[in-house]
Design a protein around this motif. Structure first.
Motif, mmCIF file in Angstrom:
data_model
loop_
_atom_site.group_PDB
_atom_site.id
_atom_site.type_symbol
_atom_site.label_atom_id
_atom_site.label_comp_id
_atom_site.label_asym_id
_atom_site.label_seq_id
_atom_site.Cartn_x
_atom_site.Cartn_y
_atom_site.Cartn_z
ATOM 1 N N GLU A 121 2.827 -4.273 5.785
ATOM 2 C CA GLU A 121 3.381 -4.863 6.882
ATOM 3 C C GLU A 121 4.604 -5.659 6.622
ATOM 4 N N ASN A 126 9.040 -1.616 6.329
ATOM 5 C CA ASN A 126 8.975 -1.081 7.597
ATOM 6 C C ASN A 126 10.458 -0.761 8.393
ATOM 7 N N ASP A 127 11.513 -1.619 7.817
ATOM 8 C CA ASP A 127 12.728 -1.071 8.455
ATOM 9 C C ASP A 127 13.316 0.133 7.871
ATOM 10 N N ASP A 130 8.873 4.664 8.044
ATOM 11 C CA ASP A 130 8.231 4.855 9.209
ATOM 12 C C ASP A 130 6.881 5.516 9.028
ATOM 13 N N PHE A 131 5.839 4.574 8.969
ATOM 14 C CA PHE A 131 4.660 4.980 8.797
ATOM 15 C C PHE A 131 3.933 5.718 10.166
#
Length: 249
Positions: A121, A126-127, A130-131
């Motif tokens: 998280e 996350n930038d 892309d999960f």
């Protein structure tokens, strides 16, 4: 210590002292470290050649030759790599040395594998990652430092459950399956430095790959996983670690 065995310069006297002591009781550990690093390079190259464009490398260590982004972006300059380690000294080196291509992106985050949520998280990760798309999770030479009571398989599953089908998981892990005395001596030397590692069997390491299909040649000594050198020559090593890549199904 790993950097020292690889012939690097980013190590300290305390590292060198324990590294030399460990090598004295288990001489094969130096070649083992080099085989492990070579496995990382071959694994990342294989994944990039399969079209993987996102890599999450947990337990990065001090950057040295053949980092994940260098191998992946040589094949695909747009590849994205997120590095994670829990050592602040590593962070200092990483920020200075881990530079990606103009087309691709890299980031480095100080976080602990024992806290998967803090990694999965993390806004910086996350930038970059892309999960919602396939990701290659890379945990090479790190899980041996997670004690049994910390449930390494459970921690791994928290990461792999966050990956979509088509993702990959690359791992290497120290084992005593082949040379129990030598690996035991090395483990004792590590424990004397308050570091400590836990060798695990093929069966134990296989638990990490629940929900994954192993890529050929399966789980084998790291030197034998698609070696660049002659297979017979690689087979003559004193094997101390397994390596494998799985594809999520």
């Amino acid at each position: 210590m790993y950097d020292y065995w690889l012939g690097g310069k980013d190590n300290f006297e305390a590292d060198r002292k324990v590294a030399e002591g460990t090598a004295a009781v288990s001489p094969g550990i130096v070649q083992g470290a080099r085989d492990n690093r070579a496995f990382l390079g071959r694994a990342v190259r294989y994944l990039a050649e399969q079209g993987v464009t996102q890599f999450l490398d947990i337990g990065t260590g001090i950057p040295t030759q053949g980092n994940v982004h260098e191998v992946a972006q040589q094949i695909n300059p747009a590849a994205r790599i997120a590095y994670v380690d829990n050592d602040p000294i590593v962070m200092t080196h990483a920020r200075a040395l881990l530079r990606g291509t103009r087309e691709g992106r890299t980031c480095y985050v100080e976080a602990d594998l024992r806290e998967p949520k803090s990694i999965l998280e993390h806004p910086e990760i996350n930038d970059v990652i892309d999960f919602g798309r396939p990701v290659a999770l890379v945990i090479v030479g790190t899980l041996m430092f997670i004690a049994d009571e910390e449930d390494p398989a459970g921690l791994v599953h928290q990461f792999t459950e966050a990956l979509v089908p088509g993702s990959h998981f690359a791992v290497s892990h120290v084992t005593a399956d082949f040379f129990p005395k030598a690996v035991g001596n090395a483990a004792d030397a590590y424990r004397s430095s308050k570091l400590g590692f836990t060798p695990r069997s093929r069966e134990q390491i296989s638990e990490y790959f629940e929900g994954f299909e192993l890529v050929e040649p399966g789980m084998v000594p790291v030197a034998l996983w698609r070696p660049d050198e002659d297979l017979e020559l690689a087979s003559g090593r004193e094997h101390g670690a397994y390596g494998a890549i799985g594809r999520k199904i």
